[in-house]
Design a protein around this motif. Sequence first.
Motif: not given
Length: 270
Positions: A85, A179, A183, A186-187, A213, A217, A221, A226-227, A229
């Motif tokens: 991701y 995804c 992520i 939404h983050k 991000h 990741s 993360a 996180d996946a 989504v």
Amino acid sequence: MGTSTITGVVRATCSAIWMRLKASVLPHPTRQQWLDIAQGFLERAQFPNCIGALSRPLSQQQSSQYYNYKQFFSVVLLALADTNYRFIIVDIGSYGSTADARIFRASRMGRWLQSNQLDVPQPANLPGSTGPPAPYVVVGDEGFSLSSQLMRPFPRRGLDAKRHTFNYRLSRARRFVECAFGIFTHKWRVFLSPIQLAPQNVNVVIKACLVLHNYISTYEATPDEDAQVESLPSGSDTIQLGRSGLAGLRVRELFADYFLSLIGSFPSHQ
């Protein structure tokens, strides 16, 4: 503080984040890194010779919009993602509702891929196959043009077993970029509503959030957490074929035949 002062602080901070982190978390992949990415898609999506999933945010909430002179404009973010991701290559700055295929052809990423400037590995046999070598490809949805470097699904109407299997396998690979965008937005919830900045400043904000991000990741993360989504919706079924598209048809058939073969199938899809 005044608006211009706040704008200057935001721009300077985001520019510093981008410059500080880009080289470490968003570098141009080496040939070995492309091979590592392809191994990830083979293991997690059962799609061999895949070096990335390509997309842009499709929902209105996930569009990067800015507000200026009482009108809304969209800043298009086109990205290639891996199975962790993380974003591999990004292209920012096209405005409006231009079609994905046109954006990709005009982007640096598209030009680099078409002109073999990304140090992508040479075609290789699909695992266990003795057939013709297959090129390393990226996967996208129906909005992109088919080529020997970019695989898109078969049109959904009249699918036979081979085409259905190919589409299923491609969707497994493509979900990683969907995804990743889920992520990302939404983050960094600033993208859930229009950003009241000039377009050049919006681009800087996007760049800063992209490298943050990837940093999170990579170092903080847990990918499987996180996946969780929801995937983004797909585009249309329009086929766009030029000379490169005809070459893409042959490559897509090569993958489709392999996926339907005994050596290319996998138990969970039987």
